[in-house]
Structures are given as C-alpha cells and as structure tokens.
Design a protein around this motif. Structure first.
Motif, PDB file in Angstrom:
ATOM      1  N   PRO A  48       6.328   9.019  -9.575  1.00 54.04           N
ATOM      2  CA  PRO A  48       6.227   7.993 -10.622  1.00 54.04           C
ATOM      3  C   PRO A  48       7.560   7.770 -11.337  1.00 54.04           C
ATOM      4  N   LEU A  49       7.667   6.603 -11.948  1.00 52.92           N
ATOM      5  CA  LEU A  49       8.888   6.218 -12.647  1.00 52.92           C
ATOM      6  C   LEU A  49       8.523   5.887 -14.090  1.00 52.92           C
ATOM      7  N   LEU A  50       9.182   6.569 -15.034  1.00 53.18           N
ATOM      8  CA  LEU A  50       8.929   6.330 -16.449  1.00 53.18           C
ATOM      9  C   LEU A  50       9.437   4.957 -16.866  1.00 53.18           C
ATOM     10  N   GLY A  51       8.770   4.392 -17.864  1.00 57.35           N
ATOM     11  CA  GLY A  51       9.211   3.112 -18.393  1.00 57.35           C
ATOM     12  C   GLY A  51       8.824   1.917 -17.552  1.00 57.35           C
ATOM     13  N   VAL A  52       7.800   2.080 -16.722  1.00 57.75           N
ATOM     14  CA  VAL A  52       7.390   1.009 -15.816  1.00 57.75           C
ATOM     15  C   VAL A  52       5.894   0.747 -15.940  1.00 57.75           C
ATOM     16  N   ASN A  53       5.526  -0.530 -16.030  1.00 58.06           N
ATOM     17  CA  ASN A  53       4.133  -0.948 -15.869  1.00 58.06           C
ATOM     18  C   ASN A  53       3.983  -1.495 -14.459  1.00 58.06           C
ATOM     19  N   LEU A  54       3.163  -0.856 -13.671  1.00 63.08           N
ATOM     20  CA  LEU A  54       2.961  -1.264 -12.286  1.00 63.08           C
ATOM     21  C   LEU A  54       1.679  -2.082 -12.204  1.00 63.08           C
ATOM     22  N   ILE A  55       1.780  -3.275 -11.643  1.00 62.46           N
ATOM     23  CA  ILE A  55       0.645  -4.205 -11.569  1.00 62.46           C
ATOM     24  C   ILE A  55       0.486  -4.700 -10.141  1.00 62.46           C
ATOM     25  N   LEU A  56      -0.748  -4.687  -9.646  1.00 64.45           N
ATOM     26  CA  LEU A  56      -1.061  -5.271  -8.333  1.00 64.45           C
ATOM     27  C   LEU A  56      -2.007  -6.440  -8.527  1.00 64.45           C
ATOM     28  N   ILE A  57      -1.636  -7.590  -7.957  1.00 65.87           N
ATOM     29  CA  ILE A  57      -2.506  -8.770  -7.952  1.00 65.87           C
ATOM     30  C   ILE A  57      -2.909  -9.056  -6.515  1.00 65.87           C
ATOM     31  N   THR A  58      -4.191  -9.022  -6.249  1.00 66.49           N
ATOM     32  CA  THR A  58      -4.696  -9.262  -4.898  1.00 66.49           C
ATOM     33  C   THR A  58      -6.127  -9.774  -4.997  1.00 66.49           C
ATOM     34  N   PRO A  59      -6.553 -10.670  -4.128  1.00 62.09           N
ATOM     35  CA  PRO A  59      -7.916 -11.212  -4.247  1.00 62.09           C
ATOM     36  C   PRO A  59      -9.010 -10.255  -3.795  1.00 62.09           C
TER      37      PRO A  59
ATOM     38  N   LEU B   4       9.493  -8.626  -9.215  1.00 60.15           N
ATOM     39  CA  LEU B   4       8.362  -9.158  -8.458  1.00 60.15           C
ATOM     40  C   LEU B   4       8.538  -8.820  -6.988  1.00 60.15           C
ATOM     41  N   SER B   5       7.467  -8.355  -6.360  1.00 60.01           N
ATOM     42  CA  SER B   5       7.467  -8.121  -4.919  1.00 60.01           C
ATOM     43  C   SER B   5       6.272  -8.828  -4.308  1.00 60.01           C
TER      44      SER B   5
ATOM     45  N   LYS C 121       8.628   2.065   2.513  1.00 57.89           N
ATOM     46  CA  LYS C 121       9.457   3.054   1.818  1.00 57.89           C
ATOM     47  C   LYS C 121      10.754   2.456   1.280  1.00 57.89           C
ATOM     48  N   PRO C 122      11.541   1.693   2.086  1.00 60.38           N
ATOM     49  CA  PRO C 122      12.751   1.088   1.520  1.00 60.38           C
ATOM     50  C   PRO C 122      12.456   0.088   0.404  1.00 60.38           C
ATOM     51  N   LEU C 123      11.312  -0.587   0.459  1.00 62.36           N
ATOM     52  CA  LEU C 123      10.944  -1.491  -0.631  1.00 62.36           C
ATOM     53  C   LEU C 123      10.724  -0.699  -1.914  1.00 62.36           C
ATOM     54  N   TYR C 124       9.997   0.404  -1.832  1.00 60.64           N
ATOM     55  CA  TYR C 124       9.790   1.272  -2.995  1.00 60.64           C
ATOM     56  C   TYR C 124      11.124   1.762  -3.549  1.00 60.64           C
ATOM     57  N   GLU C 125      11.995   2.226  -2.667  1.00 60.67           N
ATOM     58  CA  GLU C 125      13.300   2.746  -3.095  1.00 60.67           C
ATOM     59  C   GLU C 125      14.101   1.691  -3.842  1.00 60.67           C
TER      60      GLU C 125
ATOM     61  N   ALA D  60       0.840  -1.203   0.000  1.00 59.82           N
ATOM     62  CA  ALA D  60       0.000   0.000   0.000  1.00 59.82           C
ATOM     63  C   ALA D  60       0.875   1.253   0.000  1.00 59.82           C
ATOM     64  N   ILE D  61       1.934   1.226   0.785  1.00 58.63           N
ATOM     65  CA  ILE D  61       2.858   2.360   0.842  1.00 58.63           C
ATOM     66  C   ILE D  61       3.644   2.479  -0.458  1.00 58.63           C
ATOM     67  N   VAL D  62       4.056   1.351  -1.035  1.00 56.67           N
ATOM     68  CA  VAL D  62       4.759   1.360  -2.325  1.00 56.67           C
ATOM     69  C   VAL D  62       3.890   2.019  -3.397  1.00 56.67           C
ATOM     70  N   LEU D  63       2.618   1.660  -3.446  1.00 55.61           N
ATOM     71  CA  LEU D  63       1.704   2.245  -4.430  1.00 55.61           C
ATOM     72  C   LEU D  63       1.554   3.746  -4.214  1.00 55.61           C
ATOM     73  N   LYS D  64       1.431   4.145  -2.966  1.00 55.94           N
ATOM     74  CA  LYS D  64       1.306   5.583  -2.683  1.00 55.94           C
ATOM     75  C   LYS D  64       2.548   6.340  -3.147  1.00 55.94           C
ATOM     76  N   LEU D  65       3.724   5.783  -2.906  1.00 58.85           N
ATOM     77  CA  LEU D  65       4.969   6.448  -3.284  1.00 58.85           C
ATOM     78  C   LEU D  65       5.157   6.473  -4.800  1.00 58.85           C
ATOM     79  N   PHE D  66       4.733   5.418  -5.498  1.00 60.64           N
ATOM     80  CA  PHE D  66       4.787   5.439  -6.959  1.00 60.64           C
ATOM     81  C   PHE D  66       3.815   6.482  -7.522  1.00 60.64           C
ATOM     82  N   ALA D  67       2.717   6.727  -6.816  1.00 62.24           N
ATOM     83  CA  ALA D  67       1.779   7.765  -7.244  1.00 62.24           C
ATOM     84  C   ALA D  67       2.395   9.153  -7.095  1.00 62.24           C
ATOM     85  N   ILE D  68       3.104   9.351  -5.989  1.00 62.34           N
ATOM     86  CA  ILE D  68       3.706  10.664  -5.725  1.00 62.34           C
ATOM     87  C   ILE D  68       4.981  10.861  -6.533  1.00 62.34           C
TER      88      ILE D  68
END
Length: 381
Positions: free
Chosen positions: A31-42, A108-109, A316-320, A21-29
C-alpha cells in the motif's frame, strides 16, 4: 460529485481488466500512504479471457473464471463504484458516470478493453451478439442455452462472424457447451472476410486449426464479407457481398476491435480506431497524468496485438509507474516480449501451442498445461 476532501491523491482506475486486477492486488500487498484508490467498473465480476472458451465449453463454472472485484477492492482498501464512465473532462480532471456522479482524479488509469467494431455490418448492432463486452455476451449465451432446453429445440444453426482466434475458439467451444442439451442437428457456420482463418497467426497454426474446424463439422465461409444481418420470418439472415445468404438462429460477432466512444470523444491522444496512444511507460502521449493498459491502449513504439497476455504483463509496470508518479520518481519503461506463447483450446479437452514459428498440434497434455497456467493466474485473486 465525488470530491477529494482531504490532501490525499485520487488514483482512479476505470475498468476491471486484467491489468487493473493486478494493480489492485499489488496495492493491497504494497500500500501507498496518502492515496485514495478508486475503481469504477460496471460489473462486480470481471472475466479472465484465457478461461472463457473453457467456460463456454463447460470445463469451468462462473466463479472459476471470474475475478471478484468487490473482494479485491476490500483487500486493496479501494472504493468501488459499480458504474459506467460516459465522459472525461480533461480540463477539470473529472470523470462523468452514467448514474450522474462526477469523480475527481489526480491520476487516471484506463483498462476497459475493447468492443468489436461491427458498425460496418448493417443490422449487426440490432441482431448480432458481440463477443465484447463479455458480461453481455455471456447473458446471451446463458439465454440461448435456456431457450434450447425450454423449447426442446432439436435443430440449431449458429453463425459466427469473424475468423480470428476469438471466433475460431468460439466455433469450437460452443458445440461442446451445447452437446448435452438434446439438440439433434447443431450447425456452426464461421464467416471470415479473408481467405484464411486466424490471419495473424503462423501458417502452421492456420493449417492445423482449419483441419480441426472441418473435422468438428464447422462450416467455413472464407473470403466472404458479411455486410448485413437482417431478421427473417423465423431466423436471422446473414447476407454477404458476394450474394451468399444464409439463415441462422443466432449470430455472434467477433470482429475487429474498436474503442469506447467516450474515449474517442475525450480529447486524449488516440490512434485512428480510438485507442489511447501511450509511451513505453504506459502513459498517455498527450496527458502525463493519464495511463492506459490492455486492449484500450496502443503503444506507439511497439506493434502489439489485442491479446490478454499483454494486459497481464502490463499490470506490474502500471502499478510501479502509478506509484512513482505519486512519489515524484522517474518512471520505468515496460518492455513487451517479442514473441509469446499462445495456447488455443479446441473445445474438446485439447489445446494447440504456438510461439513464433513453433507450433504443437492439439493435445490433451497441452490443455492440461493451459489449464494449470490459467488456474495459477486466478489463484492470486
């Protein structure tokens, strides 16, 4: 099959845990070019573990303690797949999902939490309700409340297997969440195989919470190893190694955590319980393009309990490090705190505070403090 049709890198996040959830928030604030961000969750909504006892006790509604992952993915520009991962193909860098889709990944994370290891208790899978996954647990909790009202149930016996912090908080929050439903005789029984509740906490915490449980009328069965949950004529039977038997209307399991089977079977490096072994960068020790955080991860250089506070701090360190992997930069290590604050709710608008050997007994002001911390965390989503 979900393939990468452009030159962008696929960063796939499996699981909607606190770290992701924090990784997604940080990618929103940021963003990184050249990346497709995908979340898989039930599930579209992911629970914040710190507020769940308060939710069970009736202090919060559903939306106050759940993160809307669909909204968060829109904010982050991420694709959301509401699906369950059932397999990992390390040779081809692909994820197999329950709805038959195959998703390619470059990075993959994994942040899928843990599942109570209840297979050693005969009948637990069929007749006991596991505290995790939380979404399934809450379905059963809502159904229990509904049945009490529909049947005008006047007596109710609840059994909780597992006397760690999760089981203790559940034993204290459930009576509060059931108190206005017209039950005349509510009994909560807590089974713990060791002779102490909350064995991973300081003695001062154990002594205080023991008194709280007794004062609240919770029946403690310490030093009792539950080895079977079986159906009776009208109720469920809990059977212990000592020969003790007891009947309950509902049995909840809050026992030692284990990993999802697909992780254990994937071929990625894991510990003896199936949790993914990671280095200080939250990176798999066997596959450099795979990361893990939260309960599903075991850091090889730090002995960490399976606690939400670490999942939050790892975000945050995972996002970094995901970003640095894409950019080809050196990774930054995550340094977990040696001691951490625990605020344990007692189900009555009070909380106990403990850090290391320092403990403050339950007080309303400590609950206000916990409530402020939890609401501040949720506001960021």
């Amino acid at each position: 099959m979900i393939k990468n049709k452009n030159k962008n890198k696929n960063i796939v996040l499996v699981g909607g845990g606190h770290s992701h959830a924090i990784v997604l928030k940080l990618f929103a604030i940021y963003p990184l070019l050249g990346v497709n961000l995908i979340l898989i969750t039930p599930d579209k909504y992911t629970p914040y573990s710190g507020m769940l006892p308060g939710y069970i006790a009736g202090f919060y509604n559903y939306t106050q303690c759940h993160i809307d992952l669909e909204k968060l993915c829109r904010f982050a520009g991420a694709q959301l797949y509401l699906d369950q991962v059932i397999g990992l193909d390390l040779k081809n860098n692909q994820l197999l999902c329950d709805q038959q889709s195959v998703i390619d990944f470059d990075l993959l994370s994994i942040d899928i939490g843990s599942t109570p290891g209840k297979l050693s208790v005969s009948g637990a899978v069929e007749y006991a309700i596991a505290a995790k996954p939380v979404a399934q647990f809450l379905e059963h909790w809502h159904k229990l409340r509904e049945n009490v009202v529909i049947n005008s149930q006047k007596t109710l016996n609840i059994g909780i297997v597992g006397g760690g912090a999760g089981g203790v908080e559940l034993a204290l929050s459930m009576p509060a969440g059931l108190q206005n439903l017209g039950i005349d005789d509510l009994q909560v029984h807590l089974w713990q195989k060791s002779h102490e509740i909350m064995p991973n906490y300081h003695l001062s915490v154990r002594l205080i919470m023991d008194k709280v449980l007794i004062n609240k009328g919770v029946k403690l069965h310490l030093g009792e190893t539950v080895n079977q949950v079986a159906p009776g004529k009208e109720k469920l039977k809990i059977k212990c190694q000592s020969g003790l038997e007891f009947e309950c209307d509902q049995v909840f399991s809050v026992t030692q955590a284990s990993a999802a089977e697909w992780v254990k079977d994937s071929g990625i490096g894991t510990d003896e319980k199936g949790f993914i072994l990671v280095n200080n960068n939250l990176q798999s020790v066997t596959h450099a393009h795979i990361f893990a955080a939260g309960d599903i991860a075991t850091m090889i250089n730090h002995h960490l309990p399976k606690a939400g506070v670490f999942a939050v701090r790892q975000g945050k360190p995972l996002y970094e490090n995901l970003k640095r992997m894409i950019l080809g930069k050196s990774l930054k290590p995550y340094q977990p705190q040696k001691t951490y604050l625990s605020l344990i709710s007692t189900g009555d608008g009070k909380a106990l505070a403990t850090r290391g050997s320092f403990t403050l007994p339950p007080h309303q002001l400590l609950w206000y403090w916990k409530d402020w911390i939890d609401r501040r965390f949720m506001r960021q989503f």
